[in-house]
Design an enzyme around this catalytic site. Structure first.
Site, short mmCIF file in Angstrom:
data_model
loop_
_atom_site.label_atom_id
_atom_site.label_comp_id
_atom_site.label_asym_id
_atom_site.label_seq_id
_atom_site.Cartn_x
_atom_site.Cartn_y
_atom_site.Cartn_z
N ASN A 75 2.25 1.37 4.31
CA ASN A 75 2.44 0.38 5.30
C ASN A 75 2.12 0.54 6.75
O ASN A 75 2.79 -0.21 7.53
CB ASN A 75 3.92 -0.01 5.11
CG ASN A 75 4.22 -1.49 5.34
OD1 ASN A 75 5.35 -1.88 5.96
ND2 ASN A 75 3.13 -2.32 5.58
N ASP A 104 -8.25 3.49 1.24
CA ASP A 104 -7.45 3.96 2.19
C ASP A 104 -8.10 4.68 3.47
O ASP A 104 -8.79 5.77 3.30
CB ASP A 104 -6.42 4.94 1.69
CG ASP A 104 -5.10 5.26 2.77
OD1 ASP A 104 -5.54 4.92 3.92
OD2 ASP A 104 -4.26 5.88 2.52
N CYS A 147 -1.48 0.85 7.44
CA CYS A 147 -3.13 0.61 7.32
C CYS A 147 -3.67 -0.75 6.79
O CYS A 147 -3.81 -1.59 7.23
CB CYS A 147 -4.14 1.84 7.09
SG CYS A 147 -3.81 3.10 8.10
N ARG A 148 -3.54 -0.54 5.23
CA ARG A 148 -3.99 -1.61 4.47
C ARG A 148 -3.32 -2.63 4.46
O ARG A 148 -3.74 -3.86 4.52
CB ARG A 148 -4.39 -0.95 2.95
CG ARG A 148 -5.50 -0.13 3.17
CD ARG A 148 -5.72 0.72 1.97
NE ARG A 148 -4.46 1.39 1.55
CZ ARG A 148 -4.24 1.94 0.31
NH1 ARG A 148 -5.24 2.00 -0.64
NH2 ARG A 148 -3.34 2.87 -0.03
N SER A 149 -1.96 -2.51 4.03
CA SER A 149 -1.01 -3.81 3.89
C SER A 149 -0.56 -4.56 4.96
O SER A 149 -0.56 -5.59 4.89
CB SER A 149 0.18 -3.25 3.01
OG SER A 149 1.34 -2.37 3.57
N CYS A 188 0.96 -1.19 -0.04
CA CYS A 188 0.06 -0.06 -0.05
C CYS A 188 0.94 1.20 0.10
O CYS A 188 2.15 0.88 -0.15
CB CYS A 188 -1.08 0.00 1.21
SG CYS A 188 -0.24 0.28 2.82
#
Length: 155
Positions: free
Chosen positions: A10, A123, A12-14, A7
């Site tokens: 690095n 995001d 939140c999402r990944s 993402c």
């Protein structure tokens, strides 16, 4: 098999994808067959742990991502990993632009493996708690789809 979730920063999402996917691998009995990592396109959060809201949302689902630390994408990642799975179209474009000629790594959108019309994990950084729940819902669905892909031996 080595999988890298990518993402922007690095935090939140990944890292959420890394934690959820590890958990899904354990449920499928595949935790020893597949290694998982995550990174960000940019350097803004290198060394920091996941966003507190991401950690809390994952913990509510029984997944602890608190020990993960942000790192930035490195050129060697295209040699080390079989799949680099992007969270959104901007991440995908950045990966494609950085992928060296001759790299055999598959660079794709992670949500290509979800049964949803949505192809980008949004995001949640500037939104509220519900955004983190939505992210986890999408990641869980894509994780199941990607594990099915691996079990079928699809290339």
């Amino acid at each position: 098999m080595k999988i890298l979730f990518v993402c922007l920063g690095n935090i939140c999402r990944s890292p959420s994808a890394e934690g959820v996917f590890r958990h899904a691998l354990e449920r499928a009995g595949m935790q020893h067959e597949v290694s998982v990592d995550s990174c960000g396109i940019g350097p803004w959060h290198v060394g920091k742990g996941p966003d507190a809201r991401a950690r809390e949302a994952a913990l509510r689902r029984g997944i602890d991502i608190g020990t993960l630390r942000a790192r930035q994408l490195a050129p060697v990642d295209f040699d080390e990993f079989d799949y680099l799975l992007a969270m959104d179209h901007d991440n995908l474009s950045a990966l494609q632009a950085q992928q060296p000629a001759g790299s055999k790594a598959r660079v794709e959108l992670f949500l290509n493996y979800a049964d949803t019309a949505e192809k980008a994990v949004p995001d949640p950084y500037y939104g509220g708690e519900q955004g983190f729940e939505t992210v986890l819902d999408l990641i869980e669905e894509a994780s199941e789809g990607f594990i099915a892909h691996l079990q079928r031996g699809d290339k």
